[in-house]
Design an enzyme around this catalytic site. Sequence first.
Site, short mmCIF file in Angstrom:
data_model
loop_
_atom_site.label_atom_id
_atom_site.label_comp_id
_atom_site.label_asym_id
_atom_site.label_seq_id
_atom_site.Cartn_x
_atom_site.Cartn_y
_atom_site.Cartn_z
N GLY A 24 47.12 64.71 -54.75
CA GLY A 24 47.35 63.74 -53.70
C GLY A 24 46.84 62.34 -54.00
N ILE A 25 46.32 61.69 -52.97
CA ILE A 25 45.85 60.31 -53.09
C ILE A 25 44.72 60.20 -54.11
CG2 ILE A 25 44.64 58.47 -51.86
CD1 ILE A 25 46.29 59.23 -49.37
N ASP A 38 31.54 70.06 -53.90
CA ASP A 38 31.85 70.34 -52.50
C ASP A 38 31.16 69.24 -51.70
OD1 ASP A 38 31.95 71.18 -49.86
OD2 ASP A 38 31.58 73.29 -50.32
N ASN A 82 37.22 60.14 -51.07
CA ASN A 82 38.59 60.47 -50.69
C ASN A 82 38.74 61.87 -50.11
OD1 ASN A 82 41.72 60.48 -51.06
ND2 ASN A 82 41.00 62.18 -52.34
N TYR A 129 40.29 65.33 -36.52
CA TYR A 129 40.69 64.48 -37.64
C TYR A 129 40.57 63.01 -37.26
CZ TYR A 129 43.55 62.54 -41.41
OH TYR A 129 44.00 61.81 -42.49
N LYS A 175 37.87 60.29 -38.89
CA LYS A 175 38.37 59.12 -39.61
C LYS A 175 37.92 57.82 -38.95
CE LYS A 175 40.51 61.08 -43.05
NZ LYS A 175 40.12 60.84 -44.45
N ILE A 203 51.42 59.26 -45.76
CA ILE A 203 51.54 59.24 -47.22
C ILE A 203 51.92 60.66 -47.65
CG2 ILE A 203 50.42 58.75 -49.41
CD1 ILE A 203 50.65 56.30 -47.58
N THR A 245 51.75 63.63 -49.33
CA THR A 245 50.84 64.39 -50.18
C THR A 245 50.87 65.85 -49.73
OG1 THR A 245 48.89 64.16 -48.75
CG2 THR A 245 49.33 62.37 -50.32
N PRO A 246 50.25 66.76 -50.50
CA PRO A 246 50.23 68.17 -50.10
C PRO A 246 49.59 68.44 -48.73
CG PRO A 246 49.66 67.97 -52.42
CD PRO A 246 49.72 66.56 -51.87
#
Length: 259
Positions: A17-18, A58, A81, A152, A156, A187, A189-190
């Site tokens: 991903g990113i 981790d 990230n 989430y 963020k 974006i 990504t997975p």
Amino acid sequence: MQRLNKKTCVITGAARGIGHAIAAHFHAEGADVILTDIDEAAGAKAASGLGCRFEPLDVREEADWDRLKRAVPAADVVVNNAGVTGFEGGMVAHDPEHASLADWRAVHSVNLDGTFLGCRYAIGAMKARGAGSIINISSRSGLVGIPGAAAYASSKAAIRNHSKTVALYCAQQGWKIRCNSIHPAAILTPIWEPMLGDGPDRDAKMQALVADTPLKRFGVPEEVAALAVTLASDEATYVTGTEINIDGGLLAGSAASPG
């Protein structure tokens, strides 16, 4: 000259991903990249493919950061990230009424605790040199409410605020250690796969998810990586405590023309 020539750059959650796109761009710009991820097999494979170094990490675990500190005691750039949506295991309730405390904490432990520990590591790895760049990957969801993904969005938003606190703290100490946040929207990504699926309605789901985006498409990880390169480079030495949105115009307002 390459923009990140000989800079030591640590990137979390970089197996895909990113994070992987940022690692690839940094490596191409001459950086000494340390790619980290909780998935050791995927992380080692990604690092080998790029020709950079891998360290298992981790981000939730303080002991893992202590181990990274011993392995990489000095760094010029740290990109926090690593993150989760909470839907990695399938669709579960993440709205404010039905989300479980365990699910809420699981998202915050990765996104927020991981970023806190990453910033703390970065300060320690940069203060001897008195300079560096910390880049925290937040989200468009950290700027607006997201009813179906409360944890989430909350995590963020906290990353956005903490980035400013870190920036001000480092400036107070007289260090040229900068801290900024990047806020991507959709974006591809997975991380989106549990929501998109692989059924015949995948394309329709994708179009629905970007229907309100003025540019009418998903972004790609390479577009986020390009911003990260600039923030990591010496071209951005007067940029700190700043948030940069990469959202196809979503937060600018409506793209509709008056009738």
